[in-house]
Design an enzyme around this catalytic site. Structure first.
Site, PDB file in Angstrom:
ATOM      1  N   GLN A 170       5.650  -4.406  -0.342  1.00 25.18           N
ATOM      2  CA  GLN A 170       5.777  -3.510   0.464  1.00 25.18           C
ATOM      3  C   GLN A 170       4.775  -2.420   0.463  1.00 25.18           C
ATOM      4  O   GLN A 170       4.782  -1.455  -0.338  1.00 25.18           O
ATOM      5  CB  GLN A 170       7.496  -2.888   0.190  1.00 25.18           C
ATOM      6  CG  GLN A 170       7.988  -1.778   1.136  1.00 25.18           C
ATOM      7  CD  GLN A 170       7.780  -1.827   2.499  1.00 25.18           C
ATOM      8  OE1 GLN A 170       8.203  -2.991   3.041  1.00 25.18           O
ATOM      9  NE2 GLN A 170       7.195  -1.013   3.372  1.00 25.18           N
ATOM     10  N   GLN A 172       3.912  -0.193   3.190  1.00 24.77           N
ATOM     11  CA  GLN A 172       4.110   1.302   3.683  1.00 24.77           C
ATOM     12  C   GLN A 172       4.869   2.166   2.681  1.00 24.77           C
ATOM     13  O   GLN A 172       5.926   1.898   2.359  1.00 24.77           O
ATOM     14  CB  GLN A 172       4.945   1.113   4.812  1.00 24.77           C
ATOM     15  CG  GLN A 172       5.092   2.378   5.876  1.00 24.77           C
ATOM     16  CD  GLN A 172       5.732   2.329   7.086  1.00 24.77           C
ATOM     17  OE1 GLN A 172       6.511   1.367   7.465  1.00 24.77           O
ATOM     18  NE2 GLN A 172       5.288   3.135   7.940  1.00 24.77           N
ATOM     19  N   GLY A 299      15.656  -2.486   5.575  1.00 22.51           N
ATOM     20  CA  GLY A 299      16.300  -3.216   6.578  1.00 22.51           C
ATOM     21  C   GLY A 299      15.199  -4.021   7.105  1.00 22.51           C
ATOM     22  O   GLY A 299      15.220  -5.537   7.103  1.00 22.51           O
ATOM     23  N   GLY A 300      14.182  -3.534   7.567  1.00 19.54           N
ATOM     24  CA  GLY A 300      12.892  -4.484   7.918  1.00 19.54           C
ATOM     25  C   GLY A 300      11.580  -3.795   8.099  1.00 19.54           C
ATOM     26  O   GLY A 300      11.516  -2.569   7.751  1.00 19.54           O
ATOM     27  N   MET A 301      10.581  -4.643   7.812  1.00 15.95           N
ATOM     28  CA  MET A 301       9.329  -3.951   7.932  1.00 15.95           C
ATOM     29  C   MET A 301       8.380  -4.893   9.066  1.00 15.95           C
ATOM     30  O   MET A 301       8.277  -6.045   8.687  1.00 15.95           O
ATOM     31  CB  MET A 301       8.784  -4.115   6.627  1.00 15.95           C
ATOM     32  CG  MET A 301       7.232  -3.639   6.336  1.00 15.95           C
ATOM     33  SD  MET A 301       7.289  -1.992   6.530  1.00 15.95           S
ATOM     34  CE  MET A 301       5.495  -1.818   7.268  1.00 15.95           C
ATOM     35  N   GLU A 302       7.815  -3.953   9.571  1.00 11.33           N
ATOM     36  CA  GLU A 302       7.097  -4.620  10.730  1.00 11.33           C
ATOM     37  C   GLU A 302       5.583  -5.244  10.451  1.00 11.33           C
ATOM     38  O   GLU A 302       4.702  -5.203  11.232  1.00 11.33           O
ATOM     39  CB  GLU A 302       6.725  -3.699  11.853  1.00 11.33           C
ATOM     40  CG  GLU A 302       5.691  -2.619  11.548  1.00 11.33           C
ATOM     41  CD  GLU A 302       6.498  -1.291  10.793  1.00 11.33           C
ATOM     42  OE1 GLU A 302       7.583  -1.404  10.155  1.00 11.33           O
ATOM     43  OE2 GLU A 302       5.902  -0.259  11.066  1.00 11.33           O
ATOM     44  N   HIS A 326      13.941  -3.827  16.851  1.00 18.20           N
ATOM     45  CA  HIS A 326      13.104  -2.569  16.404  1.00 18.20           C
ATOM     46  C   HIS A 326      11.573  -3.142  15.692  1.00 18.20           C
ATOM     47  O   HIS A 326      10.655  -2.708  16.208  1.00 18.20           O
ATOM     48  CB  HIS A 326      13.767  -2.094  15.348  1.00 18.20           C
ATOM     49  CG  HIS A 326      13.162  -0.864  14.700  1.00 18.20           C
ATOM     50  ND1 HIS A 326      13.369   0.615  15.169  1.00 18.20           N
ATOM     51  CD2 HIS A 326      12.267  -0.879  13.496  1.00 18.20           C
ATOM     52  CE1 HIS A 326      12.643   1.208  14.363  1.00 18.20           C
ATOM     53  NE2 HIS A 326      11.906   0.614  13.503  1.00 18.20           N
ATOM     54  N   GLU A 327      11.593  -4.038  14.908  1.00 19.61           N
ATOM     55  CA  GLU A 327      10.384  -4.581  14.257  1.00 19.61           C
ATOM     56  C   GLU A 327       9.669  -5.205  15.386  1.00 19.61           C
ATOM     57  O   GLU A 327       8.363  -5.106  15.227  1.00 19.61           O
ATOM     58  CB  GLU A 327      10.847  -5.372  12.978  1.00 19.61           C
ATOM     59  CG  GLU A 327      11.858  -4.809  11.838  1.00 19.61           C
ATOM     60  CD  GLU A 327      11.429  -3.496  11.544  1.00 19.61           C
ATOM     61  OE1 GLU A 327      10.377  -2.929  11.327  1.00 19.61           O
ATOM     62  OE2 GLU A 327      12.308  -3.224  10.971  1.00 19.61           O
ATOM     63  N   HIS A 330       7.597  -2.575  17.023  1.00 16.11           N
ATOM     64  CA  HIS A 330       6.654  -2.055  16.377  1.00 16.11           C
ATOM     65  C   HIS A 330       5.516  -2.706  16.825  1.00 16.11           C
ATOM     66  O   HIS A 330       4.151  -2.297  16.508  1.00 16.11           O
ATOM     67  CB  HIS A 330       6.791  -1.985  14.901  1.00 16.11           C
ATOM     68  CG  HIS A 330       7.447  -0.939  14.498  1.00 16.11           C
ATOM     69  ND1 HIS A 330       7.066   0.287  14.567  1.00 16.11           N
ATOM     70  CD2 HIS A 330       8.431  -1.003  13.480  1.00 16.11           C
ATOM     71  CE1 HIS A 330       8.088   1.085  14.006  1.00 16.11           C
ATOM     72  NE2 HIS A 330       8.869   0.700  13.185  1.00 16.11           N
ATOM     73  N   GLU A 349       7.806   5.721  14.619  1.00 16.21           N
ATOM     74  CA  GLU A 349       9.261   5.183  14.601  1.00 16.21           C
ATOM     75  C   GLU A 349      10.144   5.660  15.860  1.00 16.21           C
ATOM     76  O   GLU A 349      11.092   5.029  16.261  1.00 16.21           O
ATOM     77  CB  GLU A 349      10.071   5.792  13.349  1.00 16.21           C
ATOM     78  CG  GLU A 349       9.449   5.161  11.991  1.00 16.21           C
ATOM     79  CD  GLU A 349       9.519   3.670  12.061  1.00 16.21           C
ATOM     80  OE1 GLU A 349      10.238   2.941  12.704  1.00 16.21           O
ATOM     81  OE2 GLU A 349       8.550   3.253  11.159  1.00 16.21           O
ATOM     82  N   ASP A 404       6.715   8.906   1.802  1.00 13.64           N
ATOM     83  CA  ASP A 404       8.153   8.363   1.924  1.00 13.64           C
ATOM     84  C   ASP A 404       9.448   9.301   2.155  1.00 13.64           C
ATOM     85  O   ASP A 404      10.259   8.954   2.735  1.00 13.64           O
ATOM     86  CB  ASP A 404       8.296   7.198   0.682  1.00 13.64           C
ATOM     87  CG  ASP A 404       7.561   6.166   0.641  1.00 13.64           C
ATOM     88  OD1 ASP A 404       7.035   6.118   1.697  1.00 13.64           O
ATOM     89  OD2 ASP A 404       7.511   5.478  -0.377  1.00 13.64           O
ATOM     90  N   TYR A 412      13.020   8.950  13.728  1.00 15.63           N
ATOM     91  CA  TYR A 412      13.777   7.821  14.529  1.00 15.63           C
ATOM     92  C   TYR A 412      14.481   8.275  15.540  1.00 15.63           C
ATOM     93  O   TYR A 412      14.090   8.106  16.732  1.00 15.63           O
ATOM     94  CB  TYR A 412      14.726   7.028  13.398  1.00 15.63           C
ATOM     95  CG  TYR A 412      13.900   6.172  12.261  1.00 15.63           C
ATOM     96  CD1 TYR A 412      13.570   4.866  12.634  1.00 15.63           C
ATOM     97  CD2 TYR A 412      13.500   6.768  11.295  1.00 15.63           C
ATOM     98  CE1 TYR A 412      13.153   4.113  11.430  1.00 15.63           C
ATOM     99  CE2 TYR A 412      12.822   6.010  10.135  1.00 15.63           C
ATOM    100  CZ  TYR A 412      12.597   4.728  10.519  1.00 15.63           C
ATOM    101  OH  TYR A 412      12.026   3.921   9.605  1.00 15.63           O
TER     102      TYR A 412
END
Ligand code: BES
Ligand code: ZN
Length: 638
Positions: A170, A172, A299-302, A326-327, A330, A349, A404, A412
């Site tokens: 991960q 980001q 939840g998710g990462m693009e 959402h992803e 992106h 976002e 972060d 968002y």
């Protein structure tokens, strides 16, 4: 997300770090005009990308689950923007560097000198590499540490299948530097290639051109030929199967999960097609998803071409797939047009959350899109109640802080409301055309908030023939709270939910007679949050008898229910709460539960007892948040 409260706890910790590390590494004199724009300066990277800019990365790594390390080399090809530049500075965190060579067209590889600077708690350490005059590449030989913040090494028991270990990254916001020495700034884009060796039987996938038919022989070659910022470089290794979702979409997951995932994500092709109709071509070839084990902290990462997703959206009824929208969104906002620095995170976002709702509207209809817009505004208002003014602005000041920390509802949902406001002011047709042009214009570039504002003025507001009412862009971007004329999404469906709730609350209707048969996840979420202020243990028991909420398999509904249970002291949910916290590591779902528990001394004791067992299975990002909530370092030994 309910993170603001964490934010205030973090703040004290970061204050100490503040100026010490950030100022230590003064950037060299800026060689071109972009660098003189103070808005473009990335406070979260040591890289000297204005002088020497990395353009391609070539990884060669051994993946060792026994040592929990990645070991091998990263070769960086670069352009010298400043012809006099004698060194390349890259970011690192907790990397063990074995050596650095420089490559020149005539001389080939030769060892070169390098200095690893002092480590800062937030930024890690700069690696300064001396460049012979003719050098065009450097090769860093290194290994990662087991505690690298971007990596989670899972034992077999933490996977669905229980037989094979799993690794995922991960990157980001600024974690890529903990597994690759690179210029870790969203203003720098690279193409990359990777050679990876894994234990045989496991499959390696990346944010690159994956081949589901490649033999799982433990030797992989992957390429990403489109330039992307470092935070989108991603890798996962595990026992992965693949199921196609259509001609250019598919899903990777552990064998026991892949079928359910393929069913849940059946609308992915329709989402891609809808987004293309609205905003122009999908430029990344394939769009695949990877379902991770439940410890995935987000939840998710693009990650380009391969969205990483939590299994907690596998609800069985496709009701939580706005996360896929959402992803996917992106792929336009974020991956194509990228925030230049983490101050501009809302550009990633906010625009994405706006597009997410438009995709949901196209694929699932207005009713669902409006319910989600109302839920979004509600969580934003709750967040604004808790945040300091300085963190309520879109262009947030992150000097001396971990980027972060900027991950609140503000970028968002306030960001999405600004886009919606622009749409309402200028009309949907014009606004859609504008956004499409924006993606074309800035494709594969990183932009600042000021670039966005200038472009909006020039191509949308100033060009408005009807002279639409002015938009207070400054107030939106640099002001706290929401402007008075901010959009107020409304949902008839939620109006009906509120009528039912009112009838139950004033006693004209019993819990069991609430008409929930046609409710979707969104109605339940609204009901539980609207009811929460007066959900006593008795009232919860009545709902539970009628609707079995304690055993709900929907992770979002269960989250709301368990939150209410903690606040109301509803003990029938105790076992479920414990199991939930042991099973799931997604920060957004678990942190608020720990926080609610921590509100009383007895609750904190209970939380600590559960956390002692759960903590080894959580990702470092979730551990960080929950350590702060429970004051883990101040716990009584035991
Ligand atoms: N890019 C973010 C996740 C992220 C942001 C990771 C900042 C690290 C730092 C991703 O697109 C995202 O927003 N995920 C959300 C889900 C979404 C539906 C709002 C999440 O994980 O909660
Ligand atoms: Zn996002």
């Amino acid at each position: 997300m309910h993170f603001s409260t964490l934010g205030s706890r973090y703040r004290a910790r970061w204050a100490v770090i503040a100026s010490a590390g950030l100022m230590a590494c003064a950037a060299p004199a800026p060689p071109d005009e972009t660098a003189t724009d103070p808005d473009r300066r990335d406070l979260h990277s040591y890289a000297n990308a204005d002088a020497v800019r990395v353009t391609h990365l070539e990884l060669d790594l051994d993946v060792s689950f026994d040592d929990r390390t990645l070991a091998g080399s990263a070769m960086l090809s670069f352009d010298r923007l400043d012809t006099d530049a004698g060194s390349l500075v890259v970011d690192t965190r907790d990397l063990d560097i074995d050596g650095v060579e420089a490559w020149s067209p005539n001389g080939g590889f030769e060892a070169t000198t390098y200095v690893l600077g002092e480590a800062d708690a937030v930024l890690g350490a700069p690696l300064r590499i001396e460049l012979p005059p003719a050098a065009t590449r450097v090769r860093v030989t290194y290994r990662t540490r087991p505690e690298a913040t971007a990596l989670q090494w899972l034992g077999a028991e933490q996977t669905a299948g229980g037989q094979h270990p799993f690794l995922f990254t991960q990157s980001q916001a600024i974690h890529a530097r903990s597994w690759i020495p690179l210029q870790d700034s969203p203003g720098v884009r690279v193409t990359y290639g990777a050679r990876l060796r894994t234990p045989p039987g496991l499959r390696a996938v990346m944010s690159a051109a994956n081949d589901p038919d490649a033999a799982a022989d433990g030797d992989y070659r992957l390429d990403m030929r489109q330039p992307i910022p470092s935070y989108l470089i991603a890798l996962a290794v595990g026992n992965l199967s693949f199921a196609p979702l259509g001609p250019r979409a598919g899903v990777y997951a552990e064998p026991s999960v892949v079928e359910a995932a393929a069913d849940e994500f059946a609308d992915t092709e329709a989402m891609i097609a809808a987004t293309e109709r609205l905003y122009g071509p999908y430029r990344w070839d394939r769009y695949d998803l990877l379902v991770l084990p439940p410890s995935f902290p987000f939840g998710g990462m693009e990650n380009p071409r391969l969205t990483f997703a939590t299994p907690t959206i596998l609800a069985g009824d496709r009701s939580l797939v706005s996360l896929v929208a959402h992803e996917l969104a992106h792929s336009w906002s974020g991956n194509l047009v990228t925030n230049a620095t983490w101050r501009d995170f809302w550009l990633n976002e906010g625009v994405t959350t706006y597009i997410e709702r438009r995709i949901v509207e196209e694929v699932f209809g207005t009713r669902r899109a409006e319910m989600e817009a109302v839920l979004g505004r509600d969580v934003l208002l709750a967040e604004l109640d808790r945040l300091d003014d300085a963190d309520e602005v879109l262009r947030v000041d992150l000097a001396g802080r971990d980027p972060d920390e900027g991950m609140t509802q503000v970028p968002y949902e306030k960001g999405a409301l600004l886009l919606r406001h622009l749409e309402e002011r200028t009309g949907r047709a014009r606004f859609d055309e504008f956004l499409r042009g924006y993606f074309d214009h800035f494709a594969f570039r990183s932009i600042t908030t000021a670039d966005f504002v200038a472009y909006v003025r020039r191509h949308l507001l100033d060009a408005d023939p009807a002279g639409a009412e002015p938009v207070a862009l400054e107030a939106w971007i640099d002001g706290p709270g929401l402007p008075a004329d901010a959009p107020r999404p409304e949902s008839d469906a939620f109006g009906e939910v509120e009528r039912q709730l009112a009838a139950w609350t004033d006693g004209t209707q019993r819990a069991g007679d609430i008409e929930t048969a046609a409710w979707t996840t969104q109605e339940w979420l609204h009901f539980l949050s609207a009811a929460s202020s007066d959900l006593s243990a008795d009232r919860m028991a009545a709902l539970d008898d009628a609707f079995g909420l304690t055993v709900s398999g929907n992770a979002e509904i269960a989250h709301q229910w368990l939150l209410a249970a903690i606040r109301a002291g509803y003990r029938r949910a105790d076992d479920r709460l414990e199991q939930y916290l042991l099973d799931i590591g997604r920060r957004k779902l678990i942190a608020p539960l720990y926080e609610a528990l921590a509100a009383t001394p007895a609750g904190r004791d209970r939380a600590l007892a559960i956390y002692r067992r759960a903590r080894p299975g959580y990702h470092p990002i979730s551990v960080d948040a929950i350590d702060a909530i429970l004051r883990w370092d101040d716990r009584d030994p035991g």
